[in-house]
Motif scaffolding. Structure first.
Motif, PDB file in Angstrom:
ATOM      1  N   LEU A   1       0.856  -1.193   0.000  1.00  0.00           N
ATOM      2  CA  LEU A   1       0.000   0.000   0.000  1.00  0.00           C
ATOM      3  C   LEU A   1       0.888   1.238   0.000  1.00  0.00           C
ATOM      4  O   LEU A   1       1.863   1.310   0.759  1.00  0.00           O
ATOM      5  N   ARG A   2       0.579   2.183  -0.878  1.00  0.00           N
ATOM      6  CA  ARG A   2       1.384   3.405  -0.955  1.00  0.00           C
ATOM      7  C   ARG A   2       0.638   4.577  -0.331  1.00  0.00           C
ATOM      8  O   ARG A   2      -0.561   4.758  -0.559  1.00  0.00           O
ATOM      9  N   ILE A   3       1.372   5.373   0.459  1.00  0.00           N
ATOM     10  CA  ILE A   3       0.779   6.532   1.134  1.00  0.00           C
ATOM     11  C   ILE A   3       1.468   7.792   0.630  1.00  0.00           C
ATOM     12  O   ILE A   3       2.702   7.842   0.557  1.00  0.00           O
ATOM     13  N   GLU A   4       0.692   8.771   0.233  1.00  0.00           N
ATOM     14  CA  GLU A   4       1.259  10.073  -0.136  1.00  0.00           C
ATOM     15  C   GLU A   4       0.525  11.174   0.620  1.00  0.00           C
ATOM     16  O   GLU A   4      -0.714  11.193   0.601  1.00  0.00           O
ATOM     17  N   ASP A   5       1.273  12.063   1.243  1.00  0.00           N
ATOM     18  CA  ASP A   5       0.682  13.166   2.013  1.00  0.00           C
ATOM     19  C   ASP A   5      -0.368  12.678   2.997  1.00  0.00           C
ATOM     20  O   ASP A   5      -1.425  13.302   3.162  1.00  0.00           O
TER      21      ASP A   5
END
Ligand code: NIG
Ligand code: FE
Length: 393
Positions: free
Chosen positions: A36-40
């Motif tokens: 899972l990728r998290i941005e901001d």
């Protein structure tokens, strides 16, 4: 930021689904061997396979949305452990309240406590809830029961909101019990007079519409005065079939909560509305009340949310995993139905399910990471074994 080595990614819901109703409450998206990728601070993407490294190793455990607790009274002073023996010896919630215990006892304590001290005591509970995986919480006033005390509570909730990573929503519950020194009629008027100031601090308004507390007429008057200022969330049908559901629906309540005593009439009234039926198994457990008819609601095509009701008198526990377990064990919800009740549907009951309550691109990355080998069933079944490795929010 990437979370990799996720054994099970649980709670995947398409964009735009703000609550789960009926049969859909028993369904959720699950991926095995995922990343899972998290941005901001928001979920930017997820998938299966190949990613073998990243910033956070999930160690093969489950990743799920954090708990959303849409009904709490965690701002209070002291404790009510002095009433515990009365309770054990057989006095009911109503009997304890009638002797000047109960909510009035908490109000006396709160009105003697400074704002800073109240914040300090409340933060112990907020931290406890966050450690146990709660990423969003609603907090009510209702232990001031006079203009000064109620506003002190709303300021404390606001200070919590501004300092913790969890999302906080604030509810003005001036009509929790009749304040000392008032007749019921005079107190209802006092609550109405508090609404304009309360609306500067709070998101919602609540009334304890139940036998021995406030009537349907009182509730109607208060909600009419709050129209356009505060959205209702109502305490209904805890001690009796109170009419609270009907008056709540009439005023467009976001949720009606408790529902231990619900009949088919309430199920019918809720059908097709935007009001979330919210049940609080922790108070059924602590007060020995019937458990809400969650299964019947779902069979009728409705949603169900579950919340802790964390408070000193009827549910001194804010553990949403225990709530989920009770949903399964006592209300016969499947683990996925209970999971949706403590995540997406309870986020809806706070008006924040656009940002919380599921694994959906764009939502806040407010997540629970478990030890390896855990899934939703085991989480509810083996309900006291520690399994939460990390809470991200
Ligand atoms: O949700 N029912 C009313 N209010 C709380 C109890 C509050 C108290 O006893 O302090 C509840 O159960
Ligand atoms: Fe409550």
């Amino acid at each position: 930021m990437i979370i990799y080595n996720i054994g099970l990614l649980v709670g995947i819901v398409p964009e735009g689904v703000l609550r789960k109703e009926g049969k859909e409450q028993g369904e959720t998206g699950i991926l095995e061997n995922a990343w899972l990728r998290i941005e901001d601070g928001r979920i930017a993407g997820f998938g299966t396979g190949s990613v073998k490294e990243g910033d956070i190793d999930a160690c093969g455990g489950m990743v799920m949305p954090g708990f959303c607790d849409s009904h709490t009274h965690i701002v209070y002073a002291g404790s009510r452990d002095s009433e515990f023996l009365d309770k054990i010896n057989g006095l009911s919630y109503e009997e304890i309240a009638a002797r000047g215990g109960g909510i009035l006892n908490s109000a006396d304590l709160l009105n003697r406590t400074s704002e800073d001290e109240l914040l300090r005591q409340s933060m112990v509970r907020v931290n406890e809830m966050m450690e146990k995986g709660t990423v969003a919480m609603e907090i009510k006033s209702g232990y001031g029961l006079c203009p000064e005390g109620e506003m002190k509570m709303l300021r404390v909730i606001d200070r919590i909101r501004r300092t913790v990573p969890a999302a906080v929503r604030s509810t003005f519950l001036g009509a929790h019990a009749v304040g000392r020194g008032y007749s019921r009629k005079a107190y209802v008027q006092a609550v109405i007079d508090m609404i304009p100031e309360a609306a500067k601090w709070a998101d919602f308004i609540d009334v304890f519409c139940d036998e021995g507390f406030f009537t349907v007429e009182d509730t109607d008057r208060i909600l009419t005065a709050a129209k356009g200022l505060l959205t209702p969330k109502i305490h209904a049908n805890e001690l009796a079939v109170s009419g609270g559901v009907q008056v709540g629906v009439k005023h467009g309540a976001l949720s009606v909560d408790h529902l231990e005593r619900t009949t088919d009439a309430e199920i019918k009234v809720l059908k097709g509305t935007g009001t979330m039926p919210t049940m609080l198994p922790g108070s059924s457990f602590f007060l020995g009340l019937p458990y809400g008819r969650a299964k019947d609601f779902i069979k009728a095509g409705l949603s169900v949310a579950l919340a802790s009701d964390y408070n000193p008198g009827s549910s001194p526990c804010g553990d949403m995993r225990f709530v989920m377990a009770q949903g399964c064990i006592k209300m016969r919800l499947t683990p996925i139905e209970a999971f949706n009740a403590v995540t997406l549907n309870s986020a809806y009951a706070m008006g924040i399910s656009k940002d919380y309550g599921s694994i959906t691109p764009g939502k806040k990355a407010a997540l629970i990471l478990t030890e390896p080998g855990w899934d939703l069933t085991r989480m509810a079944y083996q309900y006291q074994t520690p399994c939460i490795r990390k809470v991200i929010q």
